[in-house]
Design a protein around this motif. Sequence first.
Motif, PDB file in Angstrom:
ATOM      1  N   GLU A   1       7.709   7.765 -13.633  1.00  0.00           N
ATOM      2  CA  GLU A   1       7.426   6.920 -13.196  1.00  0.00           C
ATOM      3  C   GLU A   1       7.990   5.671 -12.524  1.00  0.00           C
ATOM      4  OE1 GLU A   1       4.566   4.888 -14.077  1.00  0.00           O
ATOM      5  OE2 GLU A   1       3.523   6.601 -14.349  1.00  0.00           O
ATOM      6  N   ASP A   2       9.237   6.680 -12.705  1.00  0.00           N
ATOM      7  CA  ASP A   2      10.701   6.267 -11.954  1.00  0.00           C
ATOM      8  C   ASP A   2      10.701   6.525 -10.264  1.00  0.00           C
ATOM      9  OD1 ASP A   2      11.246   4.352 -13.971  1.00  0.00           O
ATOM     10  OD2 ASP A   2      13.076   5.322 -14.575  1.00  0.00           O
ATOM     11  N   GLN A   3      10.262   7.998  -9.910  1.00  0.00           N
ATOM     12  CA  GLN A   3      10.084   8.341  -9.097  1.00  0.00           C
ATOM     13  C   GLN A   3       9.533   7.278  -7.605  1.00  0.00           C
ATOM     14  OE1 GLN A   3       8.860  12.712  -8.985  1.00  0.00           O
ATOM     15  NE2 GLN A   3       9.932  12.795 -11.275  1.00  0.00           N
ATOM     16  N   PRO A   4       9.339   7.354  -6.705  1.00  0.00           N
ATOM     17  CA  PRO A   4       8.800   7.672  -5.384  1.00  0.00           C
ATOM     18  C   PRO A   4       6.417   8.015  -5.380  1.00  0.00           C
ATOM     19  CG  PRO A   4      10.839   8.211  -4.887  1.00  0.00           C
ATOM     20  CD  PRO A   4      10.688   8.017  -6.168  1.00  0.00           C
ATOM     21  N   TRP A   5       6.120   7.505  -5.715  1.00  0.00           N
ATOM     22  CA  TRP A   5       4.701   7.506  -5.780  1.00  0.00           C
ATOM     23  C   TRP A   5       3.601   7.078  -5.097  1.00  0.00           C
ATOM     24  CZ3 TRP A   5       1.560   4.535  -8.202  1.00  0.00           C
ATOM     25  CH2 TRP A   5       1.909   3.696  -9.844  1.00  0.00           C
ATOM     26  N   VAL A   6       2.169   7.890  -4.832  1.00  0.00           N
ATOM     27  CA  VAL A   6       1.409   7.122  -4.618  1.00  0.00           C
ATOM     28  C   VAL A   6       0.334   7.340  -5.212  1.00  0.00           C
ATOM     29  CG1 VAL A   6      -0.232   6.390  -2.176  1.00  0.00           C
ATOM     30  CG2 VAL A   6       1.961   6.660  -1.837  1.00  0.00           C
ATOM     31  N   SER A   7      -0.779   6.251  -5.371  1.00  0.00           N
ATOM     32  CA  SER A   7      -1.692   6.685  -6.439  1.00  0.00           C
ATOM     33  C   SER A   7      -2.855   7.262  -5.610  1.00  0.00           C
ATOM     34  CB  SER A   7      -2.485   5.879  -7.333  1.00  0.00           C
ATOM     35  OG  SER A   7      -2.498   4.549  -7.339  1.00  0.00           O
ATOM     36  N   LEU A   8      -3.462   7.651  -5.539  1.00  0.00           N
ATOM     37  CA  LEU A   8      -5.325   7.391  -4.896  1.00  0.00           C
ATOM     38  C   LEU A   8      -6.548   7.368  -5.405  1.00  0.00           C
ATOM     39  CD1 LEU A   8      -6.405   7.718  -2.043  1.00  0.00           C
ATOM     40  CD2 LEU A   8      -6.322  10.852  -1.854  1.00  0.00           C
TER      41      LEU A   8
END
Length: 494
Positions: free
Chosen positions: A206-213
């Motif tokens: 949850e603390d890593q850079p991410w993108v939800s699509l």
Amino acid sequence: MIFRTTFLLNSIAAALVVTMLGACSFAEDEDQVRVTVIEDGPAQINPVGTRLNFASSTMRAAIAKGLVGLDAEGRVVPALAARWIISEDGLSYIFRLFDAKWDDGREVTAERVARLLRERFSELRRSRLQYDVSVVDEVVSMTGRVIEIRLDSPHPNFLQLLAQPEMGLFRAGHGAGPMRLLSEDKGIRLKQFDEPSEEEENVAEEDQPWVSLRSEPAANAIARYRSGAVQVVLNGKYHHLPLVDAADISSGDLRLDPVAGLFGLRFIRANGFWAVPANREILAMAINRPALLTSFPGVSAWQSRLKIIPEALDVKGINTYPDWAGMTMEARIVFARKHVSRWKASEGPVVPLTIALPGAAGASILFKRIQSDLKRVGLDAKRVGMNQSADVELMDEIAPYDSAQWFLKQFTCAKTSVCLNDADAKIAEADAATNLQIKARLYAEVENMLVEHYNFIPIAVPIRWSIARQGQRGFAVNPRGWHPLNTLVGIPIS
């Protein structure tokens, strides 16, 4: 007159409120970005295949890069290929690959990339890029890091073609980034492709850079943005614009891409009155384009169009505008009304023109405008659904690259029965030409033929819009209408 009723706006606003009840806001974090893509059809996201919806294309570009890609400003940039050389005759493209790995840890080799490209070019012969990939003659691996693509004839925009999301490569289901799938538990979530360092391995997902699509209808997408549940909305079109107006989206958040493409009416059937090119010309003359475009809120920069090929792609010395382009709107109406009266006097009544349009509020505005314009010259129109039998269908497509070739091939006999065999033959002659000046001249001659044939009635430049707050990292309006996911969280493509 603006064809928007209080009932329509109230209905739109009610739909937005209902959708917003199920949304939940989140704290701002530039390393965690939620994106929703507007889809009128099925919302399923599947990056595999040849007929990808916008959401599927967006995901494929994020996890399966090709030789080159597009950056946030729509420019071609290195992806699997670190650099390339193009031969003087434009028939050979030589690429040197980066040292890279697939997401299962296997090394990316020239031999495998060449094989995957050959397979992909073959598959795409049944896609929107079918005419473009046919120019490829051969793909060969030259060393462990170099491949060559040889063409039958020059394709000046071949790099733009290779940057299309469909050209992203999978090896046995594994891509090579720039992102990888993090989870699908709560929708699709993507993170940086690179293997984490020892320090990063101790960082919670949850603390890593991410993108939800995700993908969904326009009302839902806009409602999520209004409630703070997403930061970016992509793939908005003209017929969704009344929803944006009803939701009172800030003008600074509505982003219009300066795309090139086709927005107008393509004849797919021509009977009776409409079988005659001079009568189809009356439709082109009757449409009051400026009045039509200003019926849509928030898009004062929307440009009308009288011709098929954008001015920037014209060949000097060949006039591709219709003969009546210099007439005032009032003069066009008088001319058209007299023409229709003479036809009715000799041939009898004219059956209303059937127009296939999406079932959306913006499409209703468009239809009412066109119907009103036709009535002013003694004609009428009837609206039907996109999958119903019709005389004309609305074309609303973005050009994947900057070439007259793409525009003209949308009106061949393979695309519509209302076509010209002579134009098709000249297109084939242009495709085979190796001299770029001859090729351009032939394409311009084809446009002249199609202008006089009137199997397509240009109306405007296509509208493509997104919603994103000003200052959103990695987001920029651009001529391709393309917005990569990786740039939103600062992840480079290579």
